[in-house]
Design an enzyme around this catalytic site. Structure first.
Site, mmCIF file in Angstrom:
data_model
loop_
_atom_site.group_PDB
_atom_site.id
_atom_site.type_symbol
_atom_site.label_atom_id
_atom_site.label_comp_id
_atom_site.label_asym_id
_atom_site.label_seq_id
_atom_site.Cartn_x
_atom_site.Cartn_y
_atom_site.Cartn_z
ATOM 1 C CG ASP A 28 -2.111 0.867 1.169
ATOM 2 O OD1 ASP A 28 -3.219 0.322 1.271
ATOM 3 O OD2 ASP A 28 -1.970 2.104 0.998
ATOM 4 C CG LEU A 38 1.041 3.847 3.971
ATOM 5 C CD1 LEU A 38 2.117 4.217 4.995
ATOM 6 C CD2 LEU A 38 -0.002 2.933 4.637
ATOM 7 N N GLY A 61 -4.557 4.768 3.173
ATOM 8 C CA GLY A 61 -4.481 3.727 4.206
ATOM 9 C C GLY A 61 -3.585 4.152 5.360
ATOM 10 C CB THR A 109 -16.966 -0.765 -7.781
ATOM 11 O OG1 THR A 109 -18.016 0.125 -7.403
ATOM 12 C CG2 THR A 109 -16.424 -0.278 -9.121
ATOM 13 C CE1 TYR A 118 -13.404 3.014 -7.472
ATOM 14 C CE2 TYR A 118 -15.808 3.164 -7.403
ATOM 15 C CZ TYR A 118 -14.635 2.549 -7.014
ATOM 16 O OH TYR A 118 -14.682 1.462 -6.163
ATOM 17 C CG PHE A 152 -24.097 -3.454 -4.718
ATOM 18 C CD1 PHE A 152 -23.504 -4.487 -5.462
ATOM 19 C CD2 PHE A 152 -25.097 -2.713 -5.318
ATOM 20 C CE1 PHE A 152 -23.917 -4.769 -6.766
ATOM 21 C CE2 PHE A 152 -25.515 -2.992 -6.621
ATOM 22 C CZ PHE A 152 -24.925 -4.014 -7.346
ATOM 23 C CG HIS A 188 -17.703 5.558 1.942
ATOM 24 N ND1 HIS A 188 -16.491 6.175 1.698
ATOM 25 C CD2 HIS A 188 -17.860 4.645 0.954
ATOM 26 C CE1 HIS A 188 -15.952 5.653 0.608
ATOM 27 N NE2 HIS A 188 -16.760 4.726 0.131
ATOM 28 N NE ARG A 229 -26.637 4.931 -3.662
ATOM 29 C CZ ARG A 229 -27.606 5.556 -4.320
ATOM 30 N NH1 ARG A 229 -28.806 5.013 -4.435
ATOM 31 N NH2 ARG A 229 -27.396 6.733 -4.874
ATOM 32 C CG ASP A 252 -26.432 11.134 -5.060
ATOM 33 O OD1 ASP A 252 -25.366 10.525 -5.247
ATOM 34 O OD2 ASP A 252 -26.642 11.907 -4.101
HETATM 35 N N1 LIG Z 1 -15.854 0.913 0.131
HETATM 36 C C1 LIG Z 1 -16.756 0.517 -0.751
HETATM 37 O O1 LIG Z 1 -17.968 0.651 -0.530
HETATM 38 C C2 LIG Z 1 -16.316 -0.144 -2.043
HETATM 39 C C3 LIG Z 1 -17.317 -0.513 -2.957
HETATM 40 C C4 LIG Z 1 -16.937 -1.122 -4.139
HETATM 41 C C5 LIG Z 1 -15.607 -1.398 -4.397
HETATM 42 N N2 LIG Z 1 -14.656 -1.021 -3.515
HETATM 43 C C6 LIG Z 1 -13.255 -1.324 -3.844
HETATM 44 O O2 LIG Z 1 -12.641 -1.953 -2.735
HETATM 45 C C7 LIG Z 1 -11.263 -1.646 -2.699
HETATM 46 C C8 LIG Z 1 -10.902 -1.135 -1.320
HETATM 47 O O3 LIG Z 1 -11.664 0.031 -1.072
HETATM 48 P P1 LIG Z 1 -11.749 0.709 0.367
HETATM 49 O O4 LIG Z 1 -13.135 1.168 0.561
HETATM 50 O O5 LIG Z 1 -11.119 -0.181 1.360
HETATM 51 O O6 LIG Z 1 -10.871 2.010 0.123
HETATM 52 P P2 LIG Z 1 -9.511 2.485 0.820
HETATM 53 O O7 LIG Z 1 -9.160 3.786 0.215
HETATM 54 O O8 LIG Z 1 -9.640 2.383 2.289
HETATM 55 O O9 LIG Z 1 -8.464 1.383 0.316
HETATM 56 C C9 LIG Z 1 -7.720 1.505 -0.869
HETATM 57 C C10 LIG Z 1 -6.249 1.373 -0.515
HETATM 58 O O10 LIG Z 1 -5.469 1.477 -1.718
HETATM 59 C C11 LIG Z 1 -4.319 2.243 -1.417
HETATM 60 N N3 LIG Z 1 -3.819 2.836 -2.649
HETATM 61 C C12 LIG Z 1 -4.396 3.813 -3.407
HETATM 62 N N4 LIG Z 1 -3.592 4.151 -4.426
HETATM 63 C C13 LIG Z 1 -2.493 3.361 -4.342
HETATM 64 C C14 LIG Z 1 -1.298 3.254 -5.095
HETATM 65 N N5 LIG Z 1 -1.073 4.030 -6.168
HETATM 66 N N6 LIG Z 1 -0.358 2.358 -4.713
HETATM 67 C C15 LIG Z 1 -0.561 1.559 -3.618
HETATM 68 N N7 LIG Z 1 -1.676 1.633 -2.860
HETATM 69 C C16 LIG Z 1 -2.631 2.518 -3.217
HETATM 70 C C17 LIG Z 1 -4.808 3.288 -0.427
HETATM 71 O O11 LIG Z 1 -3.748 3.847 0.330
HETATM 72 C C18 LIG Z 1 -5.778 2.501 0.411
HETATM 73 O O12 LIG Z 1 -5.146 1.966 1.563
HETATM 74 C C19 LIG Z 1 -11.010 -0.636 -3.810
HETATM 75 O O13 LIG Z 1 -10.463 -1.311 -4.921
HETATM 76 C C20 LIG Z 1 -12.402 -0.109 -4.121
HETATM 77 O O14 LIG Z 1 -12.500 0.304 -5.457
HETATM 78 C C21 LIG Z 1 -14.981 -0.399 -2.343
#
Ligand SMILES: NC(=O)c1ccc[n+]([C@@H]2O[C@H](COP(=O)([O-])OP(=O)(O)OC[C@H]3O[C@@H](n4cnc5c(N)ncnc54)[C@H](O)[C@@H]3O)[C@@H](O)[C@H]2O)c1
Length: 326
Positions: A34, A36, A39, A120, A144, A169, A187, A219, A282
């Site tokens: 990651d 960060l 994260g 997603t 996205y 979702f 969110h 949703r 939306d």
């Molecule tokens: N949260 C939701 O409701 C949801 C819904 C559908 C899909 N998703 C997918 O789930 C996954 C995780 O989402 P999340 O909600 O935990 O988001 P999040 O932002 O908490 O997690 C994404 C992580 O990717 C890391 N990241 C971003 N760009 C990066 C890079 N260039 N190099 C290395 N690391 C990188 C970020 O630091 C982060 O820790 C994503 O792929 C997102 O598209 C999430």
């Protein structure tokens, strides 16, 4: 037999941290990568190894595969915020497509052929027919969703790869150890929890005149542990499900107002809610048909009601009043 080792990209993020935790519980060795940007080091499970690296740094990604031998990759690392994607489309195509391709090329160059990809519901855009099945036309309405769909669509062109995509979702909830703590929060559940614990003065409810029972958008919420469990099921049944994409949702829609009422009830705080006009872009309702994952992978979500999901998120908040302490 030595345990299998998996790479979790985005393992310091919300869902990635829980996927790593659940994989470790299951006996896998886990390496999290990651950069960060969203994260936290503290979100990486202490049993996992952590490598701070940018998915766009191709040589660094390749060097990680030289250092470790991986049996599979769970690719969650991504830019994820829809509004940011409209402002910075290039960044989203870069990280979510080129960054993903770097991982893919590194995998194949090092004999790793198994991939679980975090997609997603945004790949569907704004469909008018509910519930959304995997056959619903893919028509993203923001960079996205388009970037995630582009990566999904690349996968079948790599015949050496076994891959499954999960279209989540609305993810929410937490484990005792890992929860949702983004530098910029958009969110609904975490925003409402911030209103409940006093970090925000209150919140605006955008759109109260939709054609829904209480006038607010609906949703489909899915608990982060159920998402993590789906990843294990997909990974362990790749032989059977490779090439497929599955919706992860419960099929139960909850309106924005129902979610806010659930947060008020769980927290016991009547934080202020201000009715506000609709926001552009939306959709009125987004509800999943999650039956394919249930039928083909044996995925049964443990959480189907919003209150128990919110309870887990609130428990994590109370145990981590400063989140991960950025
Ligand atoms: N949260 C939701 O409701 C949801 C819904 C559908 C899909 N998703 C997918 O789930 C996954 C995780 O989402 P999340 O909600 O935990 O988001 P999040 O932002 O908490 O997690 C994404 C992580 O990717 C890391 N990241 C971003 N760009 C990066 C890079 N260039 N190099 C290395 N690391 C990188 C970020 O630091 C982060 O820790 C994503 O792929 C997102 O598209 C999430």
């Amino acid at each position: 037999m030595a345990s299998k080792r998996v790479l979790v990209t985005g393992g310091a993020g919300f869902i990635g941290s829980v996927v790593a935790e659940v994989m470790l519980d299951r006996g896998y060795a886990v390496v999290c990568v990651d950069n960060l940007v969203a994260g936290h080091t503290a979100a990486v499970d202490p049993r996992a190894e952590f490598v701070q690296a940018n998915l766009l740094d191709r040589s660094r990604i390749f060097s990680i595969f030289e250092q470790y031998s991986f049996d599979a990759v769970l690719h969650l690392g991504a830019e994820t915020l829809v509004g940011k994607s409209v402002e910075q489309p290039g960044l989203f195509f870069d990280v979510n497509v080129t960054g993903g391709l770097n991982v893919l090329d590194a995998m194949l160059a090092h004999g790793c052929h198994d991939l679980v990809f975090s997609s997603t519901a945004a790949v569907y855009g704004e469909p008018t027919t509910m519930p959304i099945t995997e056959k619903t036309p893919k028509a993203p309405v923001n960079p996205y969703g388009e970037s995630k769909l582009a990566f999904e669509r690349m996968l079948p062109w790599f015949p050496q790869l076994r891959h499954v995509s999960f279209r989540y979702f609305n993810a929410c909830g937490a484990t005792l150890a890992h929860g949702e703590d983004r530098p910029v929060e958009t969110h609904l559940v975490p925003v409402a929890l911030e209103a409940a614990d006093g970090r925000r003065a209150g919140l605006s409810l955008f759109g109260t005149d939709w054609d829904t029972p209480d006038g607010t958008c609906i949703r489909d919420y899915v608990h982060v542990c159920d998402i993590a469990n789906a990843h294990i099921l997909g990974l362990e049944q790749l032989e059977k499900c490779s090439g497929k994409a599955y919706n992860l949702g419960t099929g139960n829609g909850f309106s924005n107002r129902q979610v806010l009422e659930a947060v008020r009830k769980v927290t016991g705080v009547n934080f202020p809610i201000t009715d506000a006009p609709r926001r552009a872009g939306d959709p009125e309702r987004l509800i999943a048909d999650g039956s394919l994952a249930q039928a083909e992978l044996g995925w049964t979500p443990d959480f189907t009601e919003i209150e128990p999901m919110v309870e887990t998120a609130w428990s994590w908040r109370k145990a981590h009043p400063n989140g991960y302490g950025r």
